[in-house]
Design a protein around this motif. Structure first.
Motif, PDB file in Angstrom:
ATOM      1  N   CYS A   4      -6.742  25.035  47.966  1.00 24.81           N
ATOM      2  CA  CYS A   4      -7.735  26.072  47.620  1.00 24.81           C
ATOM      3  C   CYS A   4      -9.003  25.394  47.089  1.00 24.81           C
ATOM      4  O   CYS A   4      -8.947  24.668  46.094  1.00 24.81           O
ATOM      5  N   MET A   5     -10.107  25.626  47.764  1.00 28.28           N
ATOM      6  CA  MET A   5     -11.341  24.927  47.401  1.00 28.28           C
ATOM      7  C   MET A   5     -11.805  25.257  45.967  1.00 28.28           C
ATOM      8  O   MET A   5     -12.028  24.337  45.178  1.00 28.28           O
ATOM      9  N   PRO A   6     -11.892  26.560  45.591  1.00 25.85           N
ATOM     10  CA  PRO A   6     -12.313  26.830  44.209  1.00 25.85           C
ATOM     11  C   PRO A   6     -11.341  26.255  43.170  1.00 25.85           C
ATOM     12  O   PRO A   6     -11.758  25.754  42.128  1.00 25.85           O
ATOM     13  N   LEU A  11      -1.900  30.115  50.722  1.00 21.73           N
ATOM     14  CA  LEU A  11      -0.685  30.888  50.454  1.00 21.73           C
ATOM     15  C   LEU A  11      -0.868  32.415  50.503  1.00 21.73           C
ATOM     16  O   LEU A  11      -0.033  33.116  51.084  1.00 21.73           O
ATOM     17  N   PRO A  12      -1.938  32.977  49.927  1.00 23.90           N
ATOM     18  CA  PRO A  12      -2.079  34.444  50.002  1.00 23.90           C
ATOM     19  C   PRO A  12      -2.137  34.949  51.450  1.00 23.90           C
ATOM     20  O   PRO A  12      -1.752  36.088  51.729  1.00 23.90           O
ATOM     21  N   CYS A  13      -2.606  34.093  52.359  1.00 24.54           N
ATOM     22  CA  CYS A  13      -2.656  34.495  53.768  1.00 24.54           C
ATOM     23  C   CYS A  13      -1.234  34.613  54.330  1.00 24.54           C
ATOM     24  O   CYS A  13      -0.917  35.539  55.073  1.00 24.54           O
ATOM     25  N   CYS A  41     -15.100  30.685  51.032  1.00 21.83           N
ATOM     26  CA  CYS A  41     -13.643  30.575  50.949  1.00 21.83           C
ATOM     27  C   CYS A  41     -12.960  31.271  52.129  1.00 21.83           C
ATOM     28  O   CYS A  41     -13.532  32.107  52.800  1.00 21.83           O
ATOM     29  N   ARG A  42     -11.706  30.912  52.396  1.00 17.01           N
ATOM     30  CA  ARG A  42     -11.032  31.364  53.614  1.00 17.01           C
ATOM     31  C   ARG A  42     -10.665  32.841  53.614  1.00 17.01           C
ATOM     32  O   ARG A  42     -10.293  33.405  54.634  1.00 17.01           O
ATOM     33  N   PHE A  43     -10.753  33.468  52.458  1.00 19.41           N
ATOM     34  CA  PHE A  43     -10.372  34.874  52.348  1.00 19.41           C
ATOM     35  C   PHE A  43     -11.126  35.739  53.365  1.00 19.41           C
ATOM     36  O   PHE A  43     -10.576  36.676  53.934  1.00 19.41           O
ATOM     37  N   GLY A 101      -7.457  30.748  37.301  1.00 21.48           N
ATOM     38  CA  GLY A 101      -7.214  30.266  38.663  1.00 21.48           C
ATOM     39  C   GLY A 101      -7.390  31.353  39.698  1.00 21.48           C
ATOM     40  O   GLY A 101      -7.869  32.455  39.396  1.00 21.48           O
ATOM     41  N   GLU A 102      -6.971  31.066  40.883  1.00 19.78           N
ATOM     42  CA  GLU A 102      -7.188  31.955  42.035  1.00 19.78           C
ATOM     43  C   GLU A 102      -6.569  33.326  41.759  1.00 19.78           C
ATOM     44  O   GLU A 102      -5.424  33.422  41.313  1.00 19.78           O
ATOM     45  N   ILE A 103      -7.323  34.364  42.052  1.00 17.11           N
ATOM     46  CA  ILE A 103      -6.957  35.704  41.564  1.00 17.11           C
ATOM     47  C   ILE A 103      -5.628  36.197  42.120  1.00 17.11           C
ATOM     48  O   ILE A 103      -4.808  36.766  41.392  1.00 17.11           O
ATOM     49  N   GLN A 140     -11.782  35.152  56.264  1.00 17.05           N
ATOM     50  CA  GLN A 140     -11.243  35.000  57.627  1.00 17.05           C
ATOM     51  C   GLN A 140      -9.869  35.653  57.802  1.00 17.05           C
ATOM     52  O   GLN A 140      -9.346  35.701  58.908  1.00 17.05           O
ATOM     53  N   TYR A 141      -9.282  36.112  56.705  1.00 16.29           N
ATOM     54  CA  TYR A 141      -7.914  36.646  56.801  1.00 16.29           C
ATOM     55  C   TYR A 141      -7.805  37.778  57.837  1.00 16.29           C
ATOM     56  O   TYR A 141      -6.890  37.800  58.646  1.00 16.29           O
ATOM     57  N   THR A 142      -8.746  38.725  57.750  1.00 16.57           N
ATOM     58  CA  THR A 142      -8.594  39.917  58.599  1.00 16.57           C
ATOM     59  C   THR A 142      -8.700  39.545  60.081  1.00 16.57           C
ATOM     60  O   THR A 142      -7.943  40.068  60.903  1.00 16.57           O
ATOM     61  N   MET A 182      -3.291  27.565  41.469  1.00 16.94           N
ATOM     62  CA  MET A 182      -4.050  27.621  42.731  1.00 16.94           C
ATOM     63  C   MET A 182      -3.135  27.409  43.936  1.00 16.94           C
ATOM     64  O   MET A 182      -2.145  26.667  43.849  1.00 16.94           O
ATOM     65  N   PRO A 183      -3.477  28.045  45.046  1.00 15.88           N
ATOM     66  CA  PRO A 183      -2.756  27.737  46.276  1.00 15.88           C
ATOM     67  C   PRO A 183      -3.127  26.329  46.747  1.00 15.88           C
ATOM     68  O   PRO A 183      -4.221  25.836  46.456  1.00 15.88           O
ATOM     69  N   PHE A 184      -2.219  25.715  47.471  1.00 11.16           N
ATOM     70  CA  PHE A 184      -2.452  24.376  48.020  1.00 11.16           C
ATOM     71  C   PHE A 184      -3.745  24.385  48.845  1.00 11.16           C
ATOM     72  O   PHE A 184      -3.950  25.277  49.657  1.00 11.16           O
TER      73      PHE A 184
HETATM   74  S1  SF4 Z   1      -9.814  31.321  46.777  1.00 14.85           S
HETATM   75 FE1  SF4 Z   1      -8.560  29.671  47.561  1.00 14.85          FE
HETATM   76  S2  SF4 Z   1      -6.604  30.592  48.031  1.00 14.85           S
HETATM   77 FE2  SF4 Z   1      -8.031  32.266  47.769  1.00 14.85          FE
HETATM   78  S3  SF4 Z   1      -8.660  32.653  49.839  1.00 14.85           S
HETATM   79 FE3  SF4 Z   1     -10.148  31.227  48.965  1.00 14.85          FE
HETATM   80  S4  SF4 Z   1      -9.432  29.206  49.565  1.00 14.85           S
HETATM   81 FE4  SF4 Z   1      -7.765  30.648  49.881  1.00 14.85          FE
END
Ligand code: SF4
Length: 408
Positions: A350-352, A59-61, A93-95, A218-220, A97-99, A346-348
């Motif tokens: 989200c591994m952590p 979701l944050p992406c 985590c996927r963060f 949860g996720e920041i 890869q966002y950029t 947490m976002p859907f």
């Molecule tokens: S912590 Fe979870 S929601 Fe945040 S970027 Fe990583 S996988 Fe995505």
């Protein structure tokens, strides 16, 4: 102060995660960098993000992508004179890869000239003014001040006598912290917080019926971004709770801790000592600032991260990292400090977040079976969140009563 590097003729746009974003922008301006906060996410930015992403991102992406494109498509926006500041990370985590993904989207939208920067120690905080060390200290001070102000907000608003007054005071105090930061911080920020303390001291409240306190972990991004979490703090307040939210500074202390652990284990003594000094300086600033409002807060100081993470060693190895470690550590810390329920957001996918949810039964068993609710967000407006919160608050109220009886 004059800005350095290639970026001094450009404006840095900072995506809005939470109100801390405003002090970051103010600190950049204080260091001669042109900066602007992107407006908070809304339905339009979410729709843009969803349209571009494939659905496997978190979701944050969606929201940060949408926030960037929404602004970049406005007629007054000049991509050649603009830069997007987007933090990044390494790890599972996927963060991280966002950029890369967002650069692709910018190309698709004909905005390839719009740069995305992720300042860090490795690139010497390029573009972040002439004195990145001072800038980081100023940002830290401002962020701690906002964390403390938010603690006041959450501890006072549920008990306000005049509806809306706490929010008004919060906004005024936030503005003063931002102004103080832009003017260079230091004593000005301390004064801004002292002013906040005076305003909160005078705020009429009725605490005759103490509410169950709910700790939010949860996720920041989701935890701190009201649009993405569908205003979870207010929702909990509306169904009779008081909320404590894990702070932003907690994350900074955690990254310090990780770097210290890594450099120590690798025998990188100089780096270890450097990070230890940063950590100590940040603690010193936090202590100084929190003294201004400590008399008004139940938990003004951040717990030592090492001690907090030691709580979870029996369940999980903290050095494995990710936010799961922090969420679990904070949940135990909250539980031991008298909260009556834990909300793990947490976002859907989200591994952590999922690791934390998976470990919840063990954590709860050691915390007297404290009520626990995992709330998963997938960019859909769920219809049953309020119902789930009502049921959760009922459990939290029972837990609170049981605890009061046992302690009587
Ligand atoms: S912590 Fe979870 S929601 Fe945040 S970027 Fe990583 S996988 Fe995505």
């Amino acid at each position: 102060m004059a800005a350095n590097g290639l970026l001094n003729s450009k404006t840095i746009y900072v995506p809005y995660m939470c109100d801390h974003c405003y002090v970051l922008v103010a600190a950049l301006k204080a260091h001669g960098v042109r900066a602007e906060a992107l407006p908070p996410s809304d339905d339009e930015s979410l729709a843009i993000g969803l349209d571009l992403c494939r659905g496997r991102e978190c979701l944050p992406c969606f929201t940060t992508t949408g926030d960037i494109i929404r602004r970049a498509q406005q007629p007054d926006f000049d991509p050649a004179r603009s830069v997007i500041l987007m933090p990044t990370t390494t790890g599972p985590c996927r963060f991280g890869q966002y950029t890369a993904l967002q650069r692709n989207f910018l190309e698709q939208k004909g905005l390839a000239g719009l740069e995305i920067i992720s300042p860090n120690a490795k690139n010497s905080y390029q573009g972040m003014g002439d004195n990145p060390t001072q800038l980081r200290a100023l940002i830290w001070q401002g962020m701690v001040a906002v964390d403390l102000l938010q603690k006041l907000l959450y501890q006072y608003r549920p008990y306000e006598v005049n509806l809306g007054q706490t929010d008004e005071i919060y906004q005024q105090c936030l503005e003063r912290i931002v102004i103080a930061t832009e003017a260079g911080g230091g004593k000005r920020t301390v004064k801004a917080l002292q002013g906040a303390a005076r305003q909160f001291e005078r705020l009429p409240v009725d605490r005759s019926e103490p509410r169950p306190v709910i700790g939010v972990v949860g996720e920041i991004y989701l935890r701190l971004n009201a649009y993405s979490n569908q205003d979870i703090v207010r929702r909990v307040e509306n169904v009779g709770g008081e909320v404590m939210v894990a702070s932003l500074m907690e994350w900074m202390y955690f990254t310090n801790w990780l770097v210290k652990e890594f450099t120590w284990s690798m025998g990188m003594l100089l780096s270890f000592l450097g990070m230890t000094a940063v950590d100590k300086y940040q603690r010193y600033q936090e202590t100084k600032l929190s003294q201004t409002v400590a008399h008004l807060l139940n938990h003004p100081h951040e717990p030592a991260i090492g001690r907090m993470l030691a709580h979870i060693r029996t369940y999980y190895e903290p050095y494995l990292g990710t936010e799961a470690v922090l969420s679990m550590g904070k949940a135990v810390d909250f539980g031991r400090n008298g909260v009556s329920g834990i909300l793990n957001v947490m976002p859907f996918s989200c591994m952590p977040g999922l690791i934390t949810a998976g470990m919840a039964p063990r954590l709860r068993a050691d915390l007297d079976h404290i009520p626990w609710l995992d709330v998963i967000y997938d960019a859909q407006e769920g219809t049953n969140l309020n119902t789930r919160l009502e049921a959760f608050m009922y459990q939290a109220t029972q837990f609170q009563r049981r605890r009061v009886k046992v302690n009587a």
